[in-house]
Design an enzyme around this catalytic site. Sequence first.
Site, PDB file in Angstrom:
ATOM      1  N   LYS A 187      64.774  36.545  46.957  1.00  0.00           N
ATOM      2  CA  LYS A 187      65.090  36.908  45.581  1.00  0.00           C
ATOM      3  C   LYS A 187      65.094  38.437  45.512  1.00  0.00           C
ATOM      4  O   LYS A 187      64.039  39.065  45.446  1.00  0.00           O
ATOM      5  CB  LYS A 187      64.056  36.290  44.625  1.00  0.00           C
ATOM      6  CG  LYS A 187      64.489  36.316  43.151  1.00  0.00           C
ATOM      7  CD  LYS A 187      64.201  37.668  42.532  1.00  0.00           C
ATOM      8  CE  LYS A 187      64.751  37.759  41.122  1.00  0.00           C
ATOM      9  NZ  LYS A 187      64.568  39.154  40.593  1.00  0.00           N
ATOM     10  N   SER A 210      55.336  45.896  41.656  1.00  0.00           N
ATOM     11  CA  SER A 210      54.226  46.428  40.873  1.00  0.00           C
ATOM     12  C   SER A 210      52.997  45.531  40.961  1.00  0.00           C
ATOM     13  O   SER A 210      53.102  44.318  41.174  1.00  0.00           O
ATOM     14  CB  SER A 210      54.640  46.572  39.405  1.00  0.00           C
ATOM     15  OG  SER A 210      54.796  45.300  38.807  1.00  0.00           O
ATOM     16  N   THR A 211      51.845  46.141  40.757  1.00  0.00           N
ATOM     17  CA  THR A 211      50.588  45.392  40.786  1.00  0.00           C
ATOM     18  C   THR A 211      50.551  44.352  39.677  1.00  0.00           C
ATOM     19  O   THR A 211      50.073  43.228  39.881  1.00  0.00           O
ATOM     20  CB  THR A 211      49.405  46.358  40.672  1.00  0.00           C
ATOM     21  OG1 THR A 211      49.391  47.214  41.834  1.00  0.00           O
ATOM     22  CG2 THR A 211      48.084  45.615  40.584  1.00  0.00           C
ATOM     23  N   SER A 212      51.073  44.690  38.499  1.00  0.00           N
ATOM     24  CA  SER A 212      51.010  43.753  37.373  1.00  0.00           C
ATOM     25  C   SER A 212      51.805  42.480  37.667  1.00  0.00           C
ATOM     26  O   SER A 212      51.342  41.369  37.391  1.00  0.00           O
ATOM     27  CB  SER A 212      51.523  44.419  36.095  1.00  0.00           C
ATOM     28  OG  SER A 212      52.860  44.877  36.263  1.00  0.00           O
ATOM     29  N   GLY A 235      52.582  41.438  40.724  1.00  0.00           N
ATOM     30  CA  GLY A 235      51.888  40.824  41.844  1.00  0.00           C
ATOM     31  C   GLY A 235      50.722  39.964  41.401  1.00  0.00           C
ATOM     32  O   GLY A 235      50.469  38.881  41.958  1.00  0.00           O
ATOM     33  N   GLU A 290      52.554  43.617  48.796  1.00  0.00           N
ATOM     34  CA  GLU A 290      52.565  45.078  48.944  1.00  0.00           C
ATOM     35  C   GLU A 290      52.857  45.626  47.560  1.00  0.00           C
ATOM     36  O   GLU A 290      53.978  45.556  47.064  1.00  0.00           O
ATOM     37  CB  GLU A 290      53.633  45.497  49.968  1.00  0.00           C
ATOM     38  CG  GLU A 290      53.407  46.904  50.488  1.00  0.00           C
ATOM     39  CD  GLU A 290      54.437  47.877  49.980  1.00  0.00           C
ATOM     40  OE1 GLU A 290      54.083  48.601  49.015  1.00  0.00           O
ATOM     41  OE2 GLU A 290      55.536  47.933  50.504  1.00  0.00           O
ATOM     42  N   CYS A 349      56.096  53.728  46.917  1.00  0.00           N
ATOM     43  CA  CYS A 349      54.678  53.435  46.678  1.00  0.00           C
ATOM     44  C   CYS A 349      53.748  54.251  47.555  1.00  0.00           C
ATOM     45  O   CYS A 349      52.570  54.406  47.240  1.00  0.00           O
ATOM     46  CB  CYS A 349      54.420  51.948  46.884  1.00  0.00           C
ATOM     47  SG  CYS A 349      55.044  51.332  48.452  1.00  0.00           S
ATOM     48  N   GLU A 371      50.317  54.585  38.236  1.00  0.00           N
ATOM     49  CA  GLU A 371      51.480  54.837  39.072  1.00  0.00           C
ATOM     50  C   GLU A 371      52.685  55.153  38.198  1.00  0.00           C
ATOM     51  O   GLU A 371      53.088  54.350  37.356  1.00  0.00           O
ATOM     52  CB  GLU A 371      51.787  53.615  39.950  1.00  0.00           C
ATOM     53  CG  GLU A 371      52.929  53.864  40.914  1.00  0.00           C
ATOM     54  CD  GLU A 371      53.201  52.678  41.831  1.00  0.00           C
ATOM     55  OE1 GLU A 371      53.494  52.896  43.016  1.00  0.00           O
ATOM     56  OE2 GLU A 371      53.123  51.536  41.361  1.00  0.00           O
TER      57      GLU A 371
END
Length: 487
Positions: A184, A238-240, A242, A259, A293, A392
Amino acid sequence: MTTTPQRLFIDGEWTEPADGHYEVVDPATEETVGLAPEASRAQVYEAAAAARDAFATWSRTRPEERAAILDRAADLMQRDFLANAALAQAESGATTGTARGMQVAVGAARFRRYAKGALEPVEEAVPPQINEAGPMGRAGIFGALAVRQPVGVVTCITSYNNPWANPAGKIAPALAMGNTVVVKPAPQDPLSVYRMAEALAEAGVPAGVVNVVSGSAPGVGEAAVDSPDVDMVSFTGSTSVGQRIAEVCGRSMKRQLMELGGKGAAVVLDDADLDSAVAGIGTTFSFYSGQICTAPTRVLVQRGVHDALIEKLTAYAGYLTVGDPRAKGTVVGPVISAAHRDRIESYVELGRKEGARVVTGGERPDPTGRGFYVAPTLLADCTNDMRVVREEIFGPVVVVVPFDDEEEGIALANDSDYGLIDYVWSGDVARAFRVARRLRAGGVGVNTIGRNMEAPFGGFKRSGVGRDVGSYALHAYSEMQSIVWPG
């Protein structure tokens, strides 16, 4: 740039998308690059089911066969190198050098690396163990073998900042290990990933082994994660996002490789070569407009060299040409979208309100022109509690925080939610390594921003889960099986 609307790639067939198409926009010109397919949830499930069906055969193919296909795919990517780079540039806004050297060339190189990786041993002997007689049976010597097996169907969700290297870094090792994939791509630049699928199809990858589904709506990615046919999700972003993916994976115990975000600390000690430090830190401005990143965006500098470093960073930023990524001499191209440009600009304004000093940049280059450009921006007089220091930004913005002694510098570096890659600059290598060992990050560059592409890559804390790159990627896309027998 491409006149024919792109189709999905499902079970070896180019398939019309159920939900139509959406425009892919060139960040430099704001013109339409092409029309990307909008998959339905049912089509994503269909792709995962095709991958599940193909897994039984593909996972048992000889490693030499998998290696040959990956090698041929790399040849085909290289054959169409200039066209592939032009498309990547149009989609992502990368400069010509980046599109060619860091996107397409690295993507092809990763397929070559994992063609060799397919031939790496998957069995490792475990030392024999002598067992006394007991409830578990007679005394004996037990041998054991640790075997790496493919996980199954892997969903690969890729980032927009490198539409060649990032997908290749997931697809190639996953296939080398005998997995099948549902890819995707990022919605901003998916067309390059379809070119990669074309190369794999021409190279002879069997139907269902590689599937590509795209969409601008969140539902496409959600379906690629929650499909019951998917065994593992590999995500870069992004962490959010993820965190949301991890929650879904947790419900059915899907394996994960994450990652995520970064806010790389660059610890500049008072005995550092400042020109070397500036050249490294300056890549936040110059390499893909800071949309990476691993960028050293959070500069922690010892007070004795603080003013000199600010002066050199300001001069460095002043030399950088911002503009058309296709033009010779351009160093800083656009960011990916108008929305992202607005987000970066809002962070700079927030920094001003928080008390940071805008040393250079901070204003939109040529605000009347077309394209999503952000000037290289340097924020000084920052403190570690400011949002511009902690969050970030993912753009050409560097923040500078001073510190007094080594202990304070280490404490500031570790006072972060992130821990992907940090950096240390010092003229004393022993000192630099001493500091590096105490940093809570998955990687540390000592007097360099360079990477060893066989070293494990991944993050501590909210910067991710797991490690890939080199042989570590083969491990990431495999499960360990123990086989035990009596001697």
